[in-house]
Design an enzyme around this catalytic site. Structure first.
Site, PDB file in Angstrom:
ATOM      1  N   GLY A   1      -6.145 -20.188 -33.819  1.00 41.53           N
ATOM      2  CA  GLY A   1      -5.254 -19.580 -32.834  1.00 41.53           C
ATOM      3  C   GLY A   1      -4.725 -20.519 -31.774  1.00 41.53           C
ATOM      4  O   GLY A   1      -4.359 -20.072 -30.676  1.00 41.53           O
ATOM      5  N   THR A   2      -4.620 -21.819 -32.085  1.00 51.50           N
ATOM      6  CA  THR A   2      -4.065 -22.713 -31.059  1.00 51.50           C
ATOM      7  C   THR A   2      -2.574 -22.423 -30.841  1.00 51.50           C
ATOM      8  O   THR A   2      -2.069 -22.578 -29.728  1.00 51.50           O
ATOM      9  CB  THR A   2      -4.278 -24.208 -31.398  1.00 51.50           C
ATOM     10  OG1 THR A   2      -3.591 -24.532 -32.598  1.00 51.50           O
ATOM     11  CG2 THR A   2      -5.748 -24.542 -31.528  1.00 51.50           C
TER      12      THR A   2
ATOM     13  N   ILE B   1      -0.407 -12.103 -47.152  1.00 52.06           N
ATOM     14  CA  ILE B   1       0.994 -11.884 -47.521  1.00 52.06           C
ATOM     15  C   ILE B   1       1.349 -10.442 -47.152  1.00 52.06           C
ATOM     16  O   ILE B   1       0.654  -9.498 -47.549  1.00 52.06           O
ATOM     17  CB  ILE B   1       1.189 -12.077 -49.051  1.00 52.06           C
ATOM     18  CG1 ILE B   1       0.651 -13.437 -49.508  1.00 52.06           C
ATOM     19  CG2 ILE B   1       2.656 -11.887 -49.433  1.00 52.06           C
ATOM     20  CD1 ILE B   1       1.342 -14.645 -48.926  1.00 52.06           C
ATOM     21  N   LEU B   2       2.426 -10.281 -46.397  1.00 49.46           N
ATOM     22  CA  LEU B   2       2.844  -8.934 -45.986  1.00 49.46           C
ATOM     23  C   LEU B   2       3.638  -8.291 -47.122  1.00 49.46           C
ATOM     24  O   LEU B   2       4.429  -8.940 -47.797  1.00 49.46           O
ATOM     25  CB  LEU B   2       3.692  -9.013 -44.715  1.00 49.46           C
ATOM     26  CG  LEU B   2       2.936  -9.537 -43.488  1.00 49.46           C
ATOM     27  CD1 LEU B   2       3.905  -9.864 -42.353  1.00 49.46           C
ATOM     28  CD2 LEU B   2       1.882  -8.531 -43.019  1.00 49.46           C
TER      29      LEU B   2
ATOM     30  N   ASN C   1       7.585 -16.728 -38.800  1.00 48.59           N
ATOM     31  CA  ASN C   1       6.357 -17.420 -39.196  1.00 48.59           C
ATOM     32  C   ASN C   1       6.486 -18.902 -38.864  1.00 48.59           C
ATOM     33  O   ASN C   1       7.592 -19.446 -38.871  1.00 48.59           O
ATOM     34  CB  ASN C   1       6.168 -17.256 -40.715  1.00 48.59           C
ATOM     35  CG  ASN C   1       4.963 -18.000 -41.246  1.00 48.59           C
ATOM     36  OD1 ASN C   1       3.862 -17.909 -40.693  1.00 48.59           O
ATOM     37  ND2 ASN C   1       5.153 -18.751 -42.323  1.00 48.59           N
TER      38      ASN C   1
ATOM     39  N   HIS D   1       5.329 -22.551 -40.340  1.00 46.42           N
ATOM     40  CA  HIS D   1       4.799 -23.141 -41.569  1.00 46.42           C
ATOM     41  C   HIS D   1       4.608 -24.645 -41.352  1.00 46.42           C
ATOM     42  O   HIS D   1       5.493 -25.308 -40.812  1.00 46.42           O
ATOM     43  CB  HIS D   1       5.771 -22.890 -42.733  1.00 46.42           C
ATOM     44  CG  HIS D   1       5.216 -23.340 -44.041  1.00 46.42           C
ATOM     45  ND1 HIS D   1       4.315 -22.581 -44.757  1.00 46.42           N
ATOM     46  CD2 HIS D   1       5.394 -24.482 -44.747  1.00 46.42           C
ATOM     47  CE1 HIS D   1       3.973 -23.242 -45.857  1.00 46.42           C
ATOM     48  NE2 HIS D   1       4.616 -24.396 -45.873  1.00 46.42           N
TER      49      HIS D   1
HETATM   50  C1  GAR Z   1      -0.795 -23.951 -38.365  1.00 52.30           C
HETATM   51  O1  GAR Z   1      -0.643 -25.309 -38.676  1.00 52.30           O
HETATM   52  C2  GAR Z   1       0.201 -23.116 -39.144  1.00 52.30           C
HETATM   53  O2  GAR Z   1       1.409 -23.758 -39.407  1.00 52.30           O
HETATM   54  C3  GAR Z   1      -0.545 -22.868 -40.427  1.00 52.30           C
HETATM   55  O3  GAR Z   1      -1.874 -22.660 -40.039  1.00 52.30           O
HETATM   56  C4  GAR Z   1      -2.151 -23.419 -38.843  1.00 52.30           C
HETATM   57  C5  GAR Z   1      -2.794 -22.489 -37.859  1.00 52.30           C
HETATM   58  O4  GAR Z   1      -3.269 -23.175 -36.734  1.00 52.30           O
HETATM   59  N1  GAR Z   1       0.002 -21.743 -41.112  1.00 52.30           N
HETATM   60  C6  GAR Z   1       0.091 -21.681 -42.443  1.00 52.30           C
HETATM   61  O5  GAR Z   1      -0.334 -22.540 -43.189  1.00 52.30           O
HETATM   62  C7  GAR Z   1       0.745 -20.424 -42.983  1.00 52.30           C
HETATM   63  N2  GAR Z   1       1.306 -20.652 -44.277  1.00 52.30           N
HETATM   64  P1  GAR Z   1      -3.722 -22.368 -35.437  1.00 52.30           P
HETATM   65  O6  GAR Z   1      -4.631 -21.224 -35.902  1.00 52.30           O
HETATM   66  O7  GAR Z   1      -4.467 -23.360 -34.621  1.00 52.30           O
HETATM   67  O8  GAR Z   1      -2.497 -21.857 -34.751  1.00 52.30           O
END
Ligand code: GAR
Length: 190
Positions: A12-13, A86-87, A101, A103
């Site tokens: 969740g950063t 996946i929604l 989103n 990515h």
């Molecule tokens: C992020 O790098 C995001 O782009 C990726 O997960 C990480 C979550 O980091 N998302 C995906 O890969 C979705 N396909 P966080 O929990 O620290 O925000």
């Protein structure tokens, strides 16, 4: 005031960055009305710590319909911030144009089923890519296929590993995510 719902699966950063940039005014005129996680994760703790309404809906077949029941009708934007389920197409269609989103790659490269988190960074190294980056895009029923809102790249060096790429991508994400949210919510040009 615009209402944002944030979906998380991990540390969740990016959620934290959204919280901080709402507070410092970088994202204008918005509040997070709800954080939903599809599994136990630190993202949920962050919401709790900030006294933001939060709930856990276990991932699986019923996730999208359960989510549909709890999302307030007056929601202006649903933000997937490291969200790994996946929604369902019906959910994406109902909220068409209101789900975004982030990515961890330069879509349309390295997107689609199974391409998330470290899998993406491994694939980028394996492919010998000269650059990587992050993309904020609209969510449609095609996985990672919706229109891009904002994208930023950086150069991949010889010394990079999946771990260093993850760090570099995160820094790019913290930069472009608030801008993209502000753009979609408040029509602010970038
Ligand atoms: C992020 O790098 C995001 O782009 C990726 O997960 C990480 C979550 O980091 N998302 C995906 O890969 C979705 N396909 P966080 O929990 O620290 O925000």
């Amino acid at each position: 005031m615009k209402n944002i719902v944030v979906l998380v699966s991990g540390s969740g950063t990016n959620l934290q960055r959204i919280i901080d940039t709402i507070e410092n005014g970088e994202i204008r005129d918005a509040e997070i009305s709800l954080v939903v996680a599809d599994r136990e994760c630190y993202g949920l703790e962050r919401a709790k710590n900030q006294h933001i309404e939060h709930l856990l809906i276990p991932r699986g077949r019923n996730f999208s319909s359960e989510l549909g029941r709890v999302i307030p009708e007056n929601t202006d934007l649903i933000v997937l911030a490291g969200f790994l389920s996946i929604l369902k197409p019906e959910f994406c269609e109902k909220w068409n144009g209101k789900i975004i989103n982030i990515h961890p790659a330069l879509l349309p490269k390295f997107g689609g089923k199974g391409m998330w988190g470290h899998h993406v960074h491994h694939a980028v190294i394996e492919a010998g890519e000269k650059e990587s980056g992050a993309t904020v895009h609209f969510v449609t029923s095609g996985i990672d296929e919706g229109e891009a809102i904002l994208q930023k790249s950086f150069t991949v060096t010889q010394d990079d590993t999946p771990e260093t790429l993850a760090e570099k991508v995160h820094l790019i994400e913290y930069e472009i995510f608030p801008k993209a949210i502000n753009k979609v919510l408040n029509n602010v040009s970038i």
